[in-house]
Design an enzyme around this catalytic site. Sequence first.
Site, PDB file in Angstrom:
ATOM      1  N   HIS A 167       0.828  -1.204   0.000  1.00 24.82           N
ATOM      2  CA  HIS A 167       0.000   0.000   0.000  1.00 24.82           C
ATOM      3  C   HIS A 167       0.859   1.250   0.000  1.00 24.82           C
ATOM      4  O   HIS A 167       2.078   1.207   0.169  1.00 24.82           O
ATOM      5  CB  HIS A 167      -0.941   0.001   1.206  1.00 24.82           C
ATOM      6  CG  HIS A 167      -0.242   0.099   2.531  1.00 24.82           C
ATOM      7  ND1 HIS A 167       0.178   1.291   3.068  1.00 24.82           N
ATOM      8  CD2 HIS A 167       0.122  -0.862   3.415  1.00 24.82           C
ATOM      9  CE1 HIS A 167       0.754   1.084   4.224  1.00 24.82           C
ATOM     10  NE2 HIS A 167       0.754  -0.227   4.468  1.00 24.82           N
ATOM     11  N   CYS A 183       3.083  -4.958   6.844  1.00 28.75           N
ATOM     12  CA  CYS A 183       2.712  -4.640   5.475  1.00 28.75           C
ATOM     13  C   CYS A 183       3.883  -4.002   4.737  1.00 28.75           C
ATOM     14  O   CYS A 183       4.893  -3.637   5.333  1.00 28.75           O
ATOM     15  CB  CYS A 183       1.500  -3.718   5.454  1.00 28.75           C
ATOM     16  SG  CYS A 183      -0.023  -4.517   6.015  1.00 28.75           S
TER      17      CYS A 183
END
Length: 234
Positions: A167, A183
């Site tokens: 992301h 992440c």
Amino acid sequence: MRKYASILLAATIAATATLPVTSANAFPGTVQGGQTTSDVTLVAQPQSKKQVAQKFKRTKVRFVTDQAPGTVIVDTNNKFLYYVEGNNRATRYGIGVGREGFGWSGVVKVGRKAEWPSWTPPAEMRRREAKKGRILPVVQEGGEDNPLGARAMYLYKGGRDTIFRIHGTNQPWTIGLNMSSGCIRMMNKDVEHLYARADIGTKVIVVGPGNRQGAVSYNDKGVDFFGNLFGFGG
């Protein structure tokens, strides 16, 4: 025209001459279990004026791998993400990855994609942060203040969401650091670039602790000067 091209080439070489060369050979395994946290920098920080290091800026590299074109390889040790182009070429992006205790490795796929995604902190994260006096929202709508940034690619294993994502970030100064909850974060302009190329079903190999990503070999042989100069490979 020839003189102009020579000037551009010289500038490209000067700007990228110090970029590192990395390589890896990994061994069989599976995605590490037990990590259920979604990504966010948990310590409030002022907007930093620190610039992203040159080596973490998007560039085309000469890249030898046994993986097919269209594969994404994430090198968490060196903080690089590669999109394999084929013909011994790849696009390399700088990334931020999991801090100590949140690193992982495995082979996953892009199972879902979203533009300006909302963020839903897992209950475990909300409880953990509440003990520190920080109350996280149940859901935070997408936007410039959202920790997931401009785009998110949700990583799935065996048809199930792993809770990990590739992301964007509204904190670009964290690129090149170990600051996330597992992440993989990218500058917004870079995640938008990758998002347009990596379709649902894209294979993602995360090379990290435990060598659980399976047998994969790759060798970053340095900047592809002509590819950067003329824009070969997209």
